[in-house]
Design an enzyme around this catalytic site. Structure first.
Site, short mmCIF file in Angstrom:
data_model
loop_
_atom_site.label_atom_id
_atom_site.label_comp_id
_atom_site.label_asym_id
_atom_site.label_seq_id
_atom_site.Cartn_x
_atom_site.Cartn_y
_atom_site.Cartn_z
N TRP A 1 103.72 172.15 76.35
CA TRP A 1 103.11 171.04 77.10
C TRP A 1 102.97 169.76 76.28
O TRP A 1 102.67 168.71 76.82
CB TRP A 1 101.72 171.45 77.61
CG TRP A 1 100.87 172.02 76.50
CD1 TRP A 1 100.72 173.33 76.19
CD2 TRP A 1 100.12 171.29 75.53
NE1 TRP A 1 99.93 173.47 75.08
CE2 TRP A 1 99.55 172.23 74.65
CE3 TRP A 1 99.87 169.93 75.30
CZ2 TRP A 1 98.74 171.86 73.56
CZ3 TRP A 1 99.08 169.56 74.22
CH2 TRP A 1 98.53 170.53 73.37
N ASN A 2 103.09 169.84 74.95
CA ASN A 2 102.59 168.70 74.15
C ASN A 2 103.51 167.48 74.19
O ASN A 2 103.04 166.35 74.22
CB ASN A 2 102.31 169.13 72.71
CG ASN A 2 103.55 169.50 71.95
OD1 ASN A 2 104.43 170.19 72.48
ND2 ASN A 2 103.66 169.07 70.72
N LYS B 1 111.57 177.35 82.11
CA LYS B 1 110.20 177.79 82.40
C LYS B 1 109.29 176.88 81.60
O LYS B 1 109.25 176.93 80.38
CB LYS B 1 110.00 179.26 81.98
CG LYS B 1 108.58 179.76 82.19
CD LYS B 1 107.92 180.01 80.85
CE LYS B 1 106.45 180.31 80.90
NZ LYS B 1 105.57 179.21 81.28
N ALA C 1 105.57 175.02 80.47
CA ALA C 1 104.21 175.47 80.18
C ALA C 1 103.34 175.33 81.43
O ALA C 1 103.51 174.39 82.22
CB ALA C 1 103.62 174.64 79.04
N GLY D 1 107.08 176.44 70.93
CA GLY D 1 105.67 176.73 71.16
C GLY D 1 105.01 177.31 69.93
O GLY D 1 105.42 177.03 68.79
N SER D 2 104.02 178.14 70.18
CA SER D 2 103.21 178.66 69.07
C SER D 2 103.93 179.79 68.33
O SER D 2 104.88 180.38 68.84
CB SER D 2 101.90 179.21 69.65
OG SER D 2 102.20 180.25 70.56
N GLU E 1 111.33 177.13 67.88
CA GLU E 1 110.78 175.90 67.30
C GLU E 1 109.27 175.99 67.43
O GLU E 1 108.72 175.74 68.49
CB GLU E 1 111.37 174.70 68.01
CG GLU E 1 112.90 174.74 67.95
CD GLU E 1 113.57 173.51 68.54
OE1 GLU E 1 112.91 172.49 68.72
OE2 GLU E 1 114.78 173.60 68.80
N LEU E 2 108.64 176.40 66.35
CA LEU E 2 107.24 176.80 66.41
C LEU E 2 106.33 175.78 65.72
O LEU E 2 106.71 174.63 65.54
CB LEU E 2 107.09 178.21 65.84
CG LEU E 2 108.12 179.22 66.39
CD1 LEU E 2 107.97 180.58 65.74
CD2 LEU E 2 108.07 179.31 67.90
N CYS F 1 103.98 168.62 67.16
CA CYS F 1 104.38 169.72 66.26
C CYS F 1 104.56 169.18 64.85
O CYS F 1 104.26 169.86 63.89
CB CYS F 1 105.66 170.37 66.76
SG CYS F 1 107.00 169.22 67.05
N GLU G 1 97.42 175.63 61.75
CA GLU G 1 97.71 174.47 62.59
C GLU G 1 96.44 174.08 63.36
O GLU G 1 95.79 174.92 63.96
CB GLU G 1 98.83 174.83 63.58
CG GLU G 1 99.33 173.63 64.35
CD GLU G 1 100.53 173.96 65.23
OE1 GLU G 1 100.50 175.01 65.89
OE2 GLU G 1 101.48 173.16 65.25
P1 NAP Z 1 102.57 178.32 73.55
O1 NAP Z 1 101.23 178.69 74.06
O2 NAP Z 1 103.25 179.24 72.63
O3 NAP Z 1 103.46 178.12 74.86
C1 NAP Z 1 104.77 177.61 74.81
C2 NAP Z 1 105.53 178.07 76.03
O4 NAP Z 1 105.77 179.47 75.91
C3 NAP Z 1 104.79 177.91 77.35
O5 NAP Z 1 105.74 177.70 78.36
C4 NAP Z 1 104.12 179.27 77.51
O6 NAP Z 1 103.82 179.57 78.83
C5 NAP Z 1 105.18 180.19 76.96
N1 NAP Z 1 104.68 181.42 76.35
C6 NAP Z 1 103.72 181.52 75.40
N2 NAP Z 1 103.58 182.81 75.02
C7 NAP Z 1 104.48 183.53 75.74
C8 NAP Z 1 104.79 184.90 75.81
N3 NAP Z 1 104.16 185.81 75.08
N4 NAP Z 1 105.76 185.29 76.66
C9 NAP Z 1 106.40 184.40 77.42
N5 NAP Z 1 106.13 183.07 77.40
C10 NAP Z 1 105.19 182.64 76.58
O7 NAP Z 1 102.55 176.89 72.88
P2 NAP Z 1 101.91 175.56 73.46
O8 NAP Z 1 100.45 175.61 73.27
O9 NAP Z 1 102.44 175.27 74.82
O10 NAP Z 1 102.55 174.46 72.50
C11 NAP Z 1 101.96 174.07 71.29
C12 NAP Z 1 102.67 174.72 70.15
O11 NAP Z 1 104.05 174.38 70.18
C13 NAP Z 1 102.18 174.24 68.81
O12 NAP Z 1 102.09 175.33 67.94
C14 NAP Z 1 103.28 173.29 68.36
O13 NAP Z 1 103.36 173.11 66.98
C15 NAP Z 1 104.48 173.93 68.91
N6 NAP Z 1 105.59 172.98 69.04
C16 NAP Z 1 106.64 173.06 68.16
C17 NAP Z 1 107.68 172.14 68.23
C18 NAP Z 1 108.82 172.18 67.26
O14 NAP Z 1 109.76 171.44 67.48
N7 NAP Z 1 108.80 173.01 66.22
C19 NAP Z 1 107.64 171.15 69.21
C20 NAP Z 1 106.56 171.10 70.10
C21 NAP Z 1 105.54 172.03 70.00
P3 NAP Z 1 102.35 179.28 79.45
O15 NAP Z 1 102.09 177.85 79.28
O16 NAP Z 1 102.52 179.66 80.88
O17 NAP Z 1 101.39 180.15 78.71
#
Ligand code: NAP
Length: 459
Positions: free
Chosen positions: A131-132, A155, A157, A207-208, A229-230, A263, A362
């Protein structure tokens, strides 16, 4: 199955609600994407490029509604105008290098042999987006995947589920066939079940770390390639030869922009002892000039965090660090909009150590810790003392110094005198817990294609 609710951080209302797809319906989506792929890949490259660019152009036409919805969904102030600069620049760049990057590479073309390396689309690409930066993180994979001849299932967020709908709407209205790019609402179990059942030929997950681990587990044994990309805990290092004002300006912006929910946001800063006091004084003044408030107020430079639960993580980290001896330099009274929930006053912490979570985990919020260092060796040791490796921002006058230090930092990107920026011509990648794979640049096309060798002989 429960509906997915999007709770707005602006005022806590349920801004949107959608039912996730059942497993059967989701399987049908993946099957349609698979069926559509060969036909899409068979279209001339120029057509695919034109359609993708038209989709992005259509998204530009929807700017007013997109910017407003973005503020409701994740709190970014409308004054920043959405993510159009990056979306357009990345699309343009990836489109501009597509023909050259995807063209077969001829090794020999003689009367005896024709030997060449081609690149083929992988098939169905699945994007799981955060979402960020909800548009940018999607565009990074969506654009090269479609241009290279893959079909895409997205899919998004739960916090930004309308973003997936807007992207699909824009691309479909521009002429991209519906089965070529489908947006879905899925719960985690269905997402993982599809991956485990080999529904996709590539998964890009942004994501995370915990989410990335879950995706890797789901894909185990399927050999489905993953781009992960975490998270990050990106450092800034201000050397004695740095331009102080530029360093303060860029590093504090890198720490605070988007309420610190980047991120590659700056989460820890190491300053040479000769500049430390001046840096801290200017950094505090910089932060005190921010205006926390409703994202629809043109004066707000800092909106709410995307969710009260994210703000709680940051509040807890700050409180814990202060209990361990950190000194907070920002008086929350300067930010009366802080409501104890999603609206969170920014914070600058000194007297911090790597024994504190705020310097190791983080934060993903508007807080930054600043430490004094005596030399490059100490800065390098501290920069590398992290489970993450996304970017590192080094402040110096000299390219060679930055390159030499950068070579010793465990990171995906080395910046000199800049931070929190993605260059579409350079690969966006990370190491350690930040994941693996790469997007953008010509390597971004490699992530969504596979090499195919042609070894043809005349007898
Ligand atoms: P997140 O909670 O891991 O969610 C990311 C996406 O994955 C969402 O669509 C989420 O769905 C889905 N998801 C999460 N856990 C899942 C699972 N066990 N099974 C299936 N789908 C799953 O992360 P976020 O809070 O949205 O984003 C913030 C994180 O992203 C931070 O850690 C940030 O550093 C990282 N990020 C990294 C980069 C990079 O380029 N390295 C760029 C941007 C963000 P739901 O929303 O429906 O739960």
């Amino acid at each position: 199955m429960k509906p997915v609710q999007l709770i707005s951080p602006v005022d806590g209302r349920v801004y949107a609600e959608r039912m996730p797809l059942s497993l059967e319906a989701a399987q049908a989506v993946a099957a349609r994407a698979k069926a559509a792929q060969k036909g899409w890949a068979a279209r001339p490259l120029e057509d695919r490029i034109a359609l993708v660019k038209a989709g992005v152009a259509r998204l530009n036409e929807m700017k007013d509604v997109v910017v407003e919805e973005l503020a409701w969904q994740m709190g970014r102030p409308t004054r920043f105008g959405g993510e159009y600069g990056g979306v357009n620049a990345r699309t343009e760049y990836m489109a501009s290098i597509a023909a050259e990057t995807l063209a077969p590479q001829m090794i020999e073309n003689s009367n005896a042999f024709r030997r060449y390396l081609a690149r083929e689309p992988l098939g169905v690409v699945f994007i799981v987006a955060p979402w960020n930066y909800p548009y940018l993180t999607t565009i990074n994979t969506l654009v090269p995947a479609l241009i290279a001849g893959n079909t895409v299932v997205l899919k998004h967020a739960s916090q930004t589920l309308l973003v997936g709908e807007r992207l699909a709407q824009a691309f479909h209205e521009a002429g991209v066939p519906e089965d070529v790019f489908q947006n879905v609402v899925l719960d985690h179990a269905t997402t993982e079940a599809l991956i485990a059942a080999r529904a996709f030929n590539f998964v890009n997950f942004t994501g995370s770390v915990a989410g990335g681990q879950a995706i890797e587990r789901a894909a185990a044994g399927t050999f489905t390639p993953l781009g992960l990309e975490l998270g990050g805990k990106d450092p800034g290092y201000v050397r004695a030869d740095a331009n102080l004002d530029a360093a303060v300006d860029t590093l504090m912006d890198g720490a605070m922009f988007n309420a610190g929910q980047c991120c590659c946001g700056i989460e820890r800063i190491y300053v040479h002892e000769s500049l430390y006091d001046a840096f801290v004084e200017k950094a505090v003044a910089w932060v005190n000039a921010l205006k926390l408030g409703n994202p629809f107020d043109a004066a707000s430079t800092l909106g709410p965090m995307a969710n009260t639960r994210f703000a709680k993580v940051v509040r807890d980290q700050i409180a814990e660090a202060v209990a361990q001896g950190a000194k907070p330099l920002i008086d929350p009274a300067n930010f009366p909009a802080d409501d104890g929930g999603a609206y969170l006053a920014p914070q600058v912490l000194v007297n911090v150590t790597h024994a504190m979570r705020v310097m190791m985990e983080e934060s993903f919020g508007p807080v930054v810790g600043i430490m004094k260092v005596k030399d490059d060796a100490e800065a390098l040791r501290l920069m590398n003392d992290s489970p993450y490796g996304l970017t590192a921002s080094i402040w110096t006058e000299d390219y060679d110094t930055a390159s030499a230090l950068g070579a010793q930092v465990e990171t995906g990107t080395v910046f000199m005198n800049r931070a929190d920026y993605l260059d579409p011509a350079l690969c966006w990648t990370g190491c350690k817990d930040t994941g693996r794979g790469g997007s953008l640049s010509y390597l971004g096309f490699h992530s969504v294609t596979r090499p195919k060798s042609y070894h043809l002989k005349k007898v």
